[in-house]
Design a protein around this motif. Structure first.
Motif, PDB file in Angstrom:
ATOM      1  N   SER A 146      -5.203   1.819   3.457  1.00  0.00           N
ATOM      2  CA  SER A 146      -3.811   2.260   3.603  1.00  0.00           C
ATOM      3  C   SER A 146      -2.927   1.128   4.120  1.00  0.00           C
ATOM      4  O   SER A 146      -1.792   0.953   3.671  1.00  0.00           O
ATOM      5  N   ALA A 147      -3.452   0.352   5.066  1.00  0.00           N
ATOM      6  CA  ALA A 147      -2.682  -0.765   5.612  1.00  0.00           C
ATOM      7  C   ALA A 147      -2.396  -1.804   4.538  1.00  0.00           C
ATOM      8  O   ALA A 147      -1.302  -2.387   4.491  1.00  0.00           O
ATOM      9  N   SER A 148      -3.372  -2.035   3.668  1.00  0.00           N
ATOM     10  CA  SER A 148      -3.164  -2.983   2.576  1.00  0.00           C
ATOM     11  C   SER A 148      -2.048  -2.516   1.656  1.00  0.00           C
ATOM     12  O   SER A 148      -1.214  -3.314   1.209  1.00  0.00           O
ATOM     13  N   LEU A 149      -2.001  -1.215   1.384  1.00  0.00           N
ATOM     14  CA  LEU A 149      -0.942  -0.655   0.543  1.00  0.00           C
ATOM     15  C   LEU A 149       0.408  -0.674   1.246  1.00  0.00           C
ATOM     16  O   LEU A 149       1.442  -0.952   0.636  1.00  0.00           O
ATOM     17  N   ALA A 150       0.393  -0.399   2.543  1.00  0.00           N
ATOM     18  CA  ALA A 150       1.638  -0.278   3.301  1.00  0.00           C
ATOM     19  C   ALA A 150       2.362  -1.606   3.484  1.00  0.00           C
ATOM     20  O   ALA A 150       3.565  -1.629   3.756  1.00  0.00           O
ATOM     21  N   LYS A 151       1.653  -2.710   3.343  1.00  0.00           N
ATOM     22  CA  LYS A 151       2.286  -4.020   3.490  1.00  0.00           C
ATOM     23  C   LYS A 151       3.383  -4.244   2.458  1.00  0.00           C
ATOM     24  O   LYS A 151       4.258  -5.087   2.648  1.00  0.00           O
ATOM     25  N   SER A 152       3.345  -3.493   1.363  1.00  0.00           N
ATOM     26  CA  SER A 152       4.360  -3.608   0.322  1.00  0.00           C
ATOM     27  C   SER A 152       5.682  -2.985   0.732  1.00  0.00           C
ATOM     28  O   SER A 152       6.701  -3.192   0.076  1.00  0.00           O
ATOM     29  N   GLY A 153       5.661  -2.160   1.790  1.00  0.00           N
ATOM     30  CA  GLY A 153       6.842  -1.397   2.169  1.00  0.00           C
ATOM     31  C   GLY A 153       6.804   0.034   1.692  1.00  0.00           C
ATOM     32  O   GLY A 153       7.702   0.829   1.988  1.00  0.00           O
TER      33      GLY A 153
END
Length: 236
Positions: free
Chosen positions: A66-73
């Motif tokens: 989830s953190a990897s995905l959330a880095k996109s904004g």
């Protein structure tokens, strides 16, 4: 009960993951021989998250994916049915304001129809007792045109790789688990569930049967892992 079995009773599976939550990410990195971060990068690229999107990460565990995905904004809902995993995840991802953790069963998602721009699940679908029902739920909550990405252990297509992988599972993985995990018996289930899981083509058929279109897959690590992608059709 320290481990689940292939009946995949939800309570047993949830309790098993509760017990391994604290050292789960470290154990995965050890058992994957450092490949877990590479698989996560490949999955994130396949999801192609964008700022402003709403993404559902099922079986999110401690929220590493989830953190990897959330880095996109993007706004990420990290769903998992293990309270222990969620507790660890909320603590570890406390610095990511665009991740919300939700306790949820993949076969009965607590979301409305057509809510998410993308739905993804990494190494969790094979732990669901009714994976076909989960695929239908993913379809329901995805927006028309929404994306599906599944990263899961699979079956290497070549005999040499299969033989080497089975040898690794039998002779190398058990001592590594004893060194890195807080509950080594739980990881006996890991091998059983991987070997019992269908191959790439069969899973692609399940995805199509749930209503998804443009279904495709590519192998990672010579087919030890497969990345499936699909799209929810837009009704004119």
């Amino acid at each position: 009960m320290t481990r689940a079995d292939l009946g995949k009773d939800p309570d047993q599976v949830s309790a098993m993951f509760d017990r391994v939550a604290a050292r789960y990410d470290r154990t995965n990195n050890v058992l994957s021989v450092g490949n877990a971060p590479l698989w996560r990068v490949a999955t994130t690229k396949a999801v192609a998250p964008r700022a402003g999107e709403r993404i559902l990460d099922v079986a999110a565990g401690t929220g590493t994916s989830s953190a990897s995905l959330a880095k996109s904004g993007a706004s990420v809902v990290a769903a998992d049915f293990s309270p222990g995993m969620i507790e660890v995840g909320r603590r570890r991802q406390a610095g990511m304001p665009n991740i919300v953790f939700v306790e949820a069963d993949a076969t009965k998602l607590p979301f409305g129809d057509d809510e998410f721009d993308a739905v993804t699940i990494s190494f969790g679908l094979r732990n669901v007792n009714e994976p076909k029902l989960a695929l239908a739920e993913f379809f329901r909550v995805a927006k028309p045109g929404g994306r599906l990405v599944i990263c899961e252990f699979s079956h290497p297509p070549t005999g040499v790789v299969r033989a080497g992988y089975h040898a690794y599972q039998r002779y190398v993985m058990p001592p590594l688990v004893k060194l890195s995990s807080s509950n080594d018996t739980a990881y006996e289930y890991l091998n059983e569930s991987i070997n019992a899981w269908p191959d790439q083509r069969t899973l692609a058929g399940w995805i199509r049967d749930a209503g998804w279109v443009d279904v495709e897959w590519r192998n990672l690590s010579m087919g030890i892992v497969a990345l499936h992608r699909a799209r929810k059709p837009v009704v004119e």
